[in-house]
Design an enzyme around this catalytic site. Structure first.
Site, short mmCIF file in Angstrom:
data_model
loop_
_atom_site.label_atom_id
_atom_site.label_comp_id
_atom_site.label_asym_id
_atom_site.label_seq_id
_atom_site.Cartn_x
_atom_site.Cartn_y
_atom_site.Cartn_z
N HIS A 1 -58.71 2.52 5.42
CA HIS A 1 -57.74 3.27 4.62
C HIS A 1 -58.37 4.11 3.51
O HIS A 1 -57.65 4.66 2.68
CB HIS A 1 -56.69 2.34 3.99
CG HIS A 1 -55.83 1.62 4.97
ND1 HIS A 1 -54.58 1.11 4.64
CD2 HIS A 1 -56.01 1.30 6.27
CE1 HIS A 1 -54.05 0.51 5.69
NE2 HIS A 1 -54.91 0.62 6.69
N ASN B 1 -56.20 -4.42 14.97
CA ASN B 1 -55.97 -5.87 14.95
C ASN B 1 -54.62 -6.26 14.35
O ASN B 1 -54.13 -7.36 14.60
CB ASN B 1 -57.09 -6.55 14.15
CG ASN B 1 -57.23 -6.01 12.74
OD1 ASN B 1 -57.49 -4.83 12.54
ND2 ASN B 1 -57.07 -6.88 11.75
N HIS B 2 -53.97 -5.37 13.59
CA HIS B 2 -52.69 -5.70 12.97
C HIS B 2 -51.48 -5.35 13.83
O HIS B 2 -50.35 -5.60 13.42
CB HIS B 2 -52.55 -4.98 11.62
CG HIS B 2 -53.49 -5.48 10.57
ND1 HIS B 2 -53.96 -4.67 9.56
CD2 HIS B 2 -54.05 -6.70 10.38
CE1 HIS B 2 -54.78 -5.37 8.78
NE2 HIS B 2 -54.85 -6.60 9.26
N GLU C 1 -50.96 1.11 13.35
CA GLU C 1 -50.90 -0.35 13.31
C GLU C 1 -50.26 -0.92 12.04
O GLU C 1 -49.87 -2.08 12.02
CB GLU C 1 -52.30 -0.95 13.49
CG GLU C 1 -53.22 -0.77 12.28
CD GLU C 1 -54.23 -1.89 12.14
OE1 GLU C 1 -54.33 -2.74 13.04
OE2 GLU C 1 -54.92 -1.91 11.11
N ASN C 2 -50.15 -0.12 10.99
CA ASN C 2 -49.54 -0.58 9.74
C ASN C 2 -48.25 0.16 9.41
O ASN C 2 -47.78 0.14 8.27
CB ASN C 2 -50.52 -0.40 8.57
CG ASN C 2 -51.77 -1.22 8.74
OD1 ASN C 2 -51.73 -2.44 8.84
ND2 ASN C 2 -52.91 -0.54 8.80
N HIS D 1 -61.63 1.35 15.45
CA HIS D 1 -60.93 0.61 14.39
C HIS D 1 -61.84 -0.52 13.92
O HIS D 1 -61.92 -1.58 14.55
CB HIS D 1 -59.62 0.07 14.95
CG HIS D 1 -58.67 -0.40 13.90
ND1 HIS D 1 -57.91 0.46 13.14
CD2 HIS D 1 -58.36 -1.65 13.47
CE1 HIS D 1 -57.17 -0.23 12.30
NE2 HIS D 1 -57.42 -1.51 12.47
N ASP E 1 -54.55 5.62 9.22
CA ASP E 1 -53.56 4.55 9.34
C ASP E 1 -52.29 4.87 8.57
O ASP E 1 -52.32 5.10 7.36
CB ASP E 1 -54.13 3.24 8.81
CG ASP E 1 -55.39 2.80 9.55
OD1 ASP E 1 -56.29 3.63 9.74
OD2 ASP E 1 -55.48 1.62 9.92
N HIS F 1 -59.06 1.93 9.90
CA HIS F 1 -58.92 0.53 9.44
C HIS F 1 -59.12 0.35 7.95
O HIS F 1 -58.41 -0.44 7.34
CB HIS F 1 -59.86 -0.42 10.18
CG HIS F 1 -59.73 -1.86 9.75
ND1 HIS F 1 -58.57 -2.58 9.95
CD2 HIS F 1 -60.59 -2.70 9.13
CE1 HIS F 1 -58.74 -3.81 9.48
NE2 HIS F 1 -59.94 -3.90 8.97
#
Length: 262
Positions: free
Chosen positions: A182, A67-68, A39-40, A151, A8, A180
């Site tokens: 990290h 999901n983010h 996603e981040n 994820h 991520d 997810h």
């Protein structure tokens, strides 16, 4: 075929280290393809169209998510219009975008990338196990190299999906990379059926934080239970992921090794 899958990407520091290190890694590792979870990548939560283009232009071939990914308003048009950016395939019908793509890179066999999200300690989505079974059945037989981003939060769910997909007879998945959490896990290996596996790739972002974010507000939230604003940390950044060496003719992994740079 050598595929680097990066964990991520967290905020500006994550994007910066990816842009700085990727050219050298492509050359030194002899990379044919680079995938990353994005996603981040925008402010530590979400993925903007601008930052997605920045990472694709920097040499990332495919961006997966989780999901983010839904934070920014332009993500719907990004997911609908950019085939190189995926969202989890097991979101309900009506979610914009796609969770699987087949990519043909110069001089390489085609690669199918599939992105699904876990259900344990995560927002409700459809079953990732059954979703992948259905999606893999639709991937053309001639596309032997198949990469999955799972994820998910729970290590048990990730490991279970790994055993579910590892198939000694068909070799239906080449590699499963967990994302997810990290935190890079020390279990990269090739499973008996020939699928490369790692529970979590880790992250590309600030090392001296809490999953890439400033630790102070997160510590306070654990102490008092009250909401807090999270911000991307500073300082030294890390680049983490895994290098999968895959036999293009069979789709089976030859080896997996972790990548971890500061």
């Amino acid at each position: 075929m050598k595929i680097l899958f990066l964990g991520d990407i967290v905020g500006r520091p994550g994007r910066k280290i990816v842009k700085e290190r990727l050219p050298r890694l492509r050359e030194s590792l002899g990379l044919d393809m680079v995938a990353a979870n994005g996603e981040n990548a925008s402010g530590g939560l979400g993925l903007s169209a601008k930052n997605a283009r920045e990472l694709l232009n920097a040499g990332v071939d495919v961006l997966t998510s989780g999901n983010h990914v839904w934070k920014f308003q332009d993500v719907g048009s990004l997911l609908r219009g950019e085939a190189r950016v995926l969202r989890p395939a097991n979101y309900p019908p009506g979610a914009p975008g796609r969770g699987v793509g087949i990519y043909e890179l110069p001089g390489c066999a085609p690669v199918a990338v599939l992105n699904v999200q876990g259900r344990t300690f995560m927002p409700p989505v459809d079953c990732p196990f059954r979703c992948l079974d259905a999606l893999l059945a639709e991937v053309p037989d001639e596309v032997r190299v198949r990469l999955v981003d799972f994820h998910a939060e729970a290590t048990s769910e990730k490991i279970s999906l790994g055993w579910h997909l590892d198939d000694r007879k068909s070799g239906r998945v080449s590699a499963l990379a967990g994302t997810h959490t990290h935190v890079q896990t020390n279990d990269a290996r090739v499973l008996p059926g020939g699928m490369g596996y790692v529970t979590d790739l880790g992250m590309c972002g600030p090392r001296d934080g809490c999953l890439g974010m400033k630790p102070g507000p997160i510590v306070q939230r654990f102490l008092n239970g009250l909401p807090a604003k999270f911000e991307v940390a500073g300082g030294v950044a890390v680049l983490q992921g895994a290098l999968f060496d895959i036999d293009e003719s069979t789709g089976r992994a030859r080896s997996v090794r972790l990548v971890n740079e500061t």
